[in-house]
Structure formats: C-alpha cells, structure tokens
Design a protein around this motif. Structure first.
Motif, PDB file in Angstrom:
ATOM      1  N   PHE A  61       0.808  -1.218   0.000  1.00  0.00           N
ATOM      2  CA  PHE A  61       0.000   0.000   0.000  1.00  0.00           C
ATOM      3  C   PHE A  61       0.845   1.272   0.000  1.00  0.00           C
ATOM      4  CE2 PHE A  61       0.508  -1.787   4.209  1.00  0.00           C
ATOM      5  CZ  PHE A  61       1.023  -0.736   4.935  1.00  0.00           C
ATOM      6  N   LEU A  62       2.154   1.142   0.155  1.00  0.00           N
ATOM      7  CA  LEU A  62       3.039   2.304   0.151  1.00  0.00           C
ATOM      8  C   LEU A  62       3.578   2.561  -1.252  1.00  0.00           C
ATOM      9  CD1 LEU A  62       5.178   1.731   3.379  1.00  0.00           C
ATOM     10  CD2 LEU A  62       3.262   3.290   3.078  1.00  0.00           C
ATOM     11  N   PRO A  63       4.000   3.796  -1.513  1.00  0.00           N
ATOM     12  CA  PRO A  63       4.650   4.044  -2.811  1.00  0.00           C
ATOM     13  C   PRO A  63       5.973   3.282  -2.888  1.00  0.00           C
ATOM     14  CG  PRO A  63       4.693   6.017  -1.429  1.00  0.00           C
ATOM     15  CD  PRO A  63       3.884   4.996  -0.706  1.00  0.00           C
ATOM     16  N   ARG A  64       6.420   3.021  -4.065  1.00  0.00           N
ATOM     17  CA  ARG A  64       7.667   2.294  -4.273  1.00  0.00           C
ATOM     18  C   ARG A  64       8.831   3.079  -3.659  1.00  0.00           C
ATOM     19  NH1 ARG A  64       5.804  -2.083  -4.317  1.00  0.00           N
ATOM     20  NH2 ARG A  64       7.822  -2.297  -3.403  1.00  0.00           N
ATOM     21  N   PRO A  65       9.844   2.391  -3.155  1.00  0.00           N
ATOM     22  CA  PRO A  65      10.976   3.067  -2.518  1.00  0.00           C
ATOM     23  C   PRO A  65      11.662   4.088  -3.431  1.00  0.00           C
ATOM     24  CG  PRO A  65      11.101   0.720  -2.074  1.00  0.00           C
ATOM     25  CD  PRO A  65       9.982   0.925  -3.034  1.00  0.00           C
ATOM     26  N   GLN A  66      11.738   3.819  -4.727  1.00  0.00           N
ATOM     27  CA  GLN A  66      12.396   4.740  -5.654  1.00  0.00           C
ATOM     28  C   GLN A  66      11.681   6.096  -5.680  1.00  0.00           C
ATOM     29  OE1 GLN A  66      11.147   1.730  -6.525  1.00  0.00           O
ATOM     30  NE2 GLN A  66      12.981   0.473  -6.826  1.00  0.00           N
ATOM     31  N   GLU A  67      10.351   6.076  -5.593  1.00  0.00           N
ATOM     32  CA  GLU A  67       9.586   7.325  -5.595  1.00  0.00           C
ATOM     33  C   GLU A  67       9.869   8.142  -4.336  1.00  0.00           C
ATOM     34  OE1 GLU A  67       5.462   6.359  -6.048  1.00  0.00           O
ATOM     35  OE2 GLU A  67       5.867   4.979  -7.702  1.00  0.00           O
ATOM     36  N   VAL A  68       9.937   7.477  -3.200  1.00  0.00           N
ATOM     37  CA  VAL A  68      10.179   8.168  -1.933  1.00  0.00           C
ATOM     38  C   VAL A  68      11.610   8.685  -1.871  1.00  0.00           C
ATOM     39  CG1 VAL A  68      10.226   7.892   0.571  1.00  0.00           C
ATOM     40  CG2 VAL A  68       8.399   6.845  -0.752  1.00  0.00           C
ATOM     41  N   VAL A  69      12.563   7.880  -2.317  1.00  0.00           N
ATOM     42  CA  VAL A  69      13.973   8.290  -2.318  1.00  0.00           C
ATOM     43  C   VAL A  69      14.162   9.485  -3.246  1.00  0.00           C
ATOM     44  CG1 VAL A  69      16.296   7.573  -3.011  1.00  0.00           C
ATOM     45  CG2 VAL A  69      14.890   6.064  -1.603  1.00  0.00           C
ATOM     46  N   ALA A  70      13.454   9.516  -4.373  1.00  0.00           N
ATOM     47  CA  ALA A  70      13.551  10.658  -5.291  1.00  0.00           C
ATOM     48  C   ALA A  70      13.037  11.929  -4.635  1.00  0.00           C
ATOM     49  CB  ALA A  70      12.779  10.367  -6.573  1.00  0.00           C
ATOM     50  N   PHE A 125      12.734   1.414   2.506  1.00  0.00           N
ATOM     51  CA  PHE A 125      13.189   2.518   1.663  1.00  0.00           C
ATOM     52  C   PHE A 125      14.646   2.356   1.237  1.00  0.00           C
ATOM     53  CE2 PHE A 125       9.637   4.813   3.873  1.00  0.00           C
ATOM     54  CZ  PHE A 125       8.782   4.750   2.785  1.00  0.00           C
ATOM     55  N   ALA A 126      15.411   1.582   1.986  1.00  0.00           N
ATOM     56  CA  ALA A 126      16.790   1.273   1.584  1.00  0.00           C
ATOM     57  C   ALA A 126      16.830   0.071   0.652  1.00  0.00           C
ATOM     58  CB  ALA A 126      17.651   1.006   2.817  1.00  0.00           C
ATOM     59  N   GLU A 127      15.668  -0.453   0.307  1.00  0.00           N
ATOM     60  CA  GLU A 127      15.506  -1.625  -0.559  1.00  0.00           C
ATOM     61  C   GLU A 127      16.279  -2.830  -0.027  1.00  0.00           C
ATOM     62  OE1 GLU A 127      15.629  -0.913  -4.794  1.00  0.00           O
ATOM     63  OE2 GLU A 127      15.268   1.232  -4.453  1.00  0.00           O
ATOM     64  N   ALA A 128      16.220  -3.002   1.292  1.00  0.00           N
ATOM     65  CA  ALA A 128      16.902  -4.123   1.937  1.00  0.00           C
ATOM     66  C   ALA A 128      15.961  -4.871   2.882  1.00  0.00           C
ATOM     67  CB  ALA A 128      18.111  -3.604   2.713  1.00  0.00           C
ATOM     68  N   LEU A 129      14.673  -4.702   2.711  1.00  0.00           N
ATOM     69  CA  LEU A 129      13.711  -5.334   3.610  1.00  0.00           C
ATOM     70  C   LEU A 129      13.734  -6.851   3.492  1.00  0.00           C
ATOM     71  CD1 LEU A 129      11.514  -5.051   5.727  1.00  0.00           C
ATOM     72  CD2 LEU A 129       9.854  -4.753   3.900  1.00  0.00           C
ATOM     73  N   GLN A 130      13.839  -7.370   2.294  1.00  0.00           N
ATOM     74  CA  GLN A 130      13.830  -8.828   2.113  1.00  0.00           C
ATOM     75  C   GLN A 130      15.007  -9.489   2.829  1.00  0.00           C
ATOM     76  OE1 GLN A 130      11.319 -10.485   0.775  1.00  0.00           O
ATOM     77  NE2 GLN A 130      10.321  -8.509   0.486  1.00  0.00           N
ATOM     78  N   ASP A 131      16.153  -8.830   2.856  1.00  0.00           N
ATOM     79  CA  ASP A 131      17.337  -9.392   3.512  1.00  0.00           C
ATOM     80  C   ASP A 131      17.304  -9.245   5.027  1.00  0.00           C
ATOM     81  OD1 ASP A 131      18.343 -10.036   1.018  1.00  0.00           O
ATOM     82  OD2 ASP A 131      19.472  -8.146   0.843  1.00  0.00           O
ATOM     83  N   ASN A 132      16.557  -8.269   5.533  1.00  0.00           N
ATOM     84  CA  ASN A 132      16.597  -7.957   6.961  1.00  0.00           C
ATOM     85  C   ASN A 132      15.258  -8.127   7.662  1.00  0.00           C
ATOM     86  OD1 ASN A 132      19.427  -6.852   7.274  1.00  0.00           O
ATOM     87  ND2 ASN A 132      18.666  -5.690   5.524  1.00  0.00           N
TER      88      ASN A 132
END
Length: 186
Positions: A61-70, A125-132
C-alpha cells in the motif's frame, strides 16, 4: 431519648457499611482495570504481527521506494540501520528487565511497535527489507514478548495484593494497615 440513641447508632452503622461497600467496590474496580491492563502486551504483539504481515508482503500500500527516495533523498545504508537495530534491541531488553525488577507500571508496549515499524520502513526505503525482515521480526517478537510478560506479571502481582486487601476488608470490615517497605529492611 432512647429512640434518638438507637437512630444515631443505626446511622453510624449504615455509614460504616456504606464506606466498606465503597472500599470493596473500589478494590473490585481496580482488579478489573488491572485485568484489562494485563492484556496490553498481547494487543501490542498482535499489532506487531499485523505490521509484520504488511512488511512480509512488501508494504503493497506504500509508494515504491524509488519514488520516496527521489522525493526525500537517499535512505541510510542497511549496515547503519542494522547497527541501530542491535543497539535498540539490547536497550529495550535491558530497560524492560530493569522495569520488571523494580516492579514499575509502565505501559510502553505500543511505542515499541512504532519503533519497529520505523525499522521496517527504513529497510523498505533502503531496498533491503527482504534481507533484513527476519532480523526486525526476531528483535520485535523478543522485545514484545518480554514486555507482555513484564506487564502480565506486574498486573498479577497487583491483583494478588488487591485480592488480599479485599479478603481482609470482608473479614474485618476495614482495610489492612499499610506496611512501610522501608521498615522491613531496617
């Protein structure tokens, strides 16, 4: 004259029964509040499990991390987030254990859910959720189970004390004398 004395004695007895009834009701109300409060940790754990389910599904339900980081700028590095998570986990466990030892009534379970949500979001947002994911889940589950146990034991201890006071009140018609804890160690 004798009638006046009987009326006076009757009203004193009624006042004493009324005061005893109020004390009894106050103790029963406090026991009820403590029973409801003892479930607070379980509610926080349930909320955390719901949050963890959303994180497992990659916060659809959140915007993609790339959109938020931009928009906001780069997220912290996953290593930095992990170091803060480890520091937070040990601090929360030590704080909870010290509160348990001191017998402090502190309803802090829901703030832990907020902190853990922050860790999930930072990793997302750091695109590391799957690993952590499992690191946050394990830390959160441990902290919230400990908090739930702390709150539950505190409430059960207080319920026991109130039940003893209630039994004393019903036996003797008055509250038990207050014990000065400092005098126990002198």
């Amino acid at each position: 004259m004798e009638q006046a004395e009987n009326n006076k004695a009757g009203t004193v007895g009624e006042l004493a029964r009324d005061a005893q009834g109020q004390l009894r009701q106050g103790l029963l109300d406090e026991i009820g509040r403590l029973r409801r409060f003892s479930n607070r940790g379980l509610w926080a754990l349930s909320l955390f499990l719901l949050l963890s389910t959303a994180a497992w599904r990659d916060f659809w339900f959140l915007p993609r991390p790339q959109e938020v980081v931009a928009t906001l700028g780069a997220a912290p590095k996953p290593l930095m987030i992990s170091l803060v998570l480890v520091l937070y986990t040990f601090s929360a466990i030590i704080l909870s254990l010290s509160r348990m030892m001191a017998g402090i009534r502190h309803p802090s379970s829901f703030c832990h859910v907020g902190y853990l949500a922050g860790f999930y979001l930072f990793y997302y947002f750091a695109e590391a959720l799957q690993d952590n994911y499992w690191a946050v889940f394990g830390a959160g589950f441990t902290i919230l189970c400990l908090e739930s146990y702390r709150i539950w034991t505190f409430c059960n201890d207080q319920i026991g004390k109130r039940s003893e006071q209630l039994a004393f009140l019903e036996r003797n018609g008055r509250m038990p004398p207050e014990e000065d804890e400092d005098s126990l160690y002198d």
